[in-house]
Design a protein around this motif. Sequence first.
Motif, PDB file in Angstrom:
ATOM      1  N   TYR A 122       0.834  -1.210   0.000  1.00 51.72           N
ATOM      2  CA  TYR A 122       0.000   0.000   0.000  1.00 51.72           C
ATOM      3  C   TYR A 122       0.865   1.255   0.000  1.00 51.72           C
ATOM      4  O   TYR A 122       0.564   2.225  -0.690  1.00 51.72           O
ATOM      5  CB  TYR A 122      -0.945   0.036   1.194  1.00 51.72           C
ATOM      6  N   CYS A 123       1.934   1.229   0.774  1.00 55.27           N
ATOM      7  CA  CYS A 123       2.844   2.375   0.827  1.00 55.27           C
ATOM      8  C   CYS A 123       3.475   2.598  -0.541  1.00 55.27           C
ATOM      9  O   CYS A 123       3.551   3.737  -1.018  1.00 55.27           O
ATOM     10  CB  CYS A 123       3.923   2.140   1.887  1.00 55.27           C
ATOM     11  N   GLU A 131       2.229   1.673  -3.466  1.00 58.96           N
ATOM     12  CA  GLU A 131       1.155   2.151  -4.347  1.00 58.96           C
ATOM     13  C   GLU A 131       0.864   3.630  -4.084  1.00 58.96           C
ATOM     14  O   GLU A 131       0.736   4.425  -5.015  1.00 58.96           O
ATOM     15  CB  GLU A 131      -0.103   1.311  -4.109  1.00 58.96           C
ATOM     16  N   ASN A 132       0.779   4.006  -2.832  1.00 54.15           N
ATOM     17  CA  ASN A 132       0.500   5.388  -2.449  1.00 54.15           C
ATOM     18  C   ASN A 132       1.614   6.330  -2.927  1.00 54.15           C
ATOM     19  O   ASN A 132       1.340   7.407  -3.460  1.00 54.15           O
ATOM     20  CB  ASN A 132       0.325   5.500  -0.938  1.00 54.15           C
ATOM     21  N   GLN A 174       1.194   9.340  -5.525  1.00 52.70           N
ATOM     22  CA  GLN A 174       1.572  10.718  -5.195  1.00 52.70           C
ATOM     23  C   GLN A 174       2.475  11.311  -6.281  1.00 52.70           C
ATOM     24  O   GLN A 174       2.325  12.479  -6.652  1.00 52.70           O
ATOM     25  CB  GLN A 174       2.257  10.785  -3.831  1.00 52.70           C
TER      26      GLN A 174
END
Length: 121
Positions: free
Chosen positions: A58-59, A61-62, A66
């Motif tokens: 998730y990190c 992907e985030n 961004q």
Amino acid sequence: MNKVTVTIGGAEYTLTAPETPEYMKRCAAYVDKNINSMMFANRKLSALQATVLTAVNYCDENTKLQTDNANLRAKLKEALDDYHALRTEQEETVRQLTELRNELGKALAELDVLKKKTDGE
């Protein structure tokens, strides 16, 4: 604040957030699906390990989102700057066209006066 009870990785959690219960349930279902997929892909992982790896994914992907967001914002700013420059150029062109029309009108009026003088002689 809204409150909803969800199941993630076989455990129940009560979520409290300003978002709608439906939204929180969708998020929880997404997390649950990814943790379960991680555990299914590697049966040696504990629930904690699968959760940590899911969090790392998730990190990642985030962070990529961004970066994409920043790139899109830069492109949007560039497009807006181009638009404003073209708008300014258009306004100047319209101003020049109006000026030329006025000059043409004056020239045609002078021509008409000269023509009348010539015809009157």
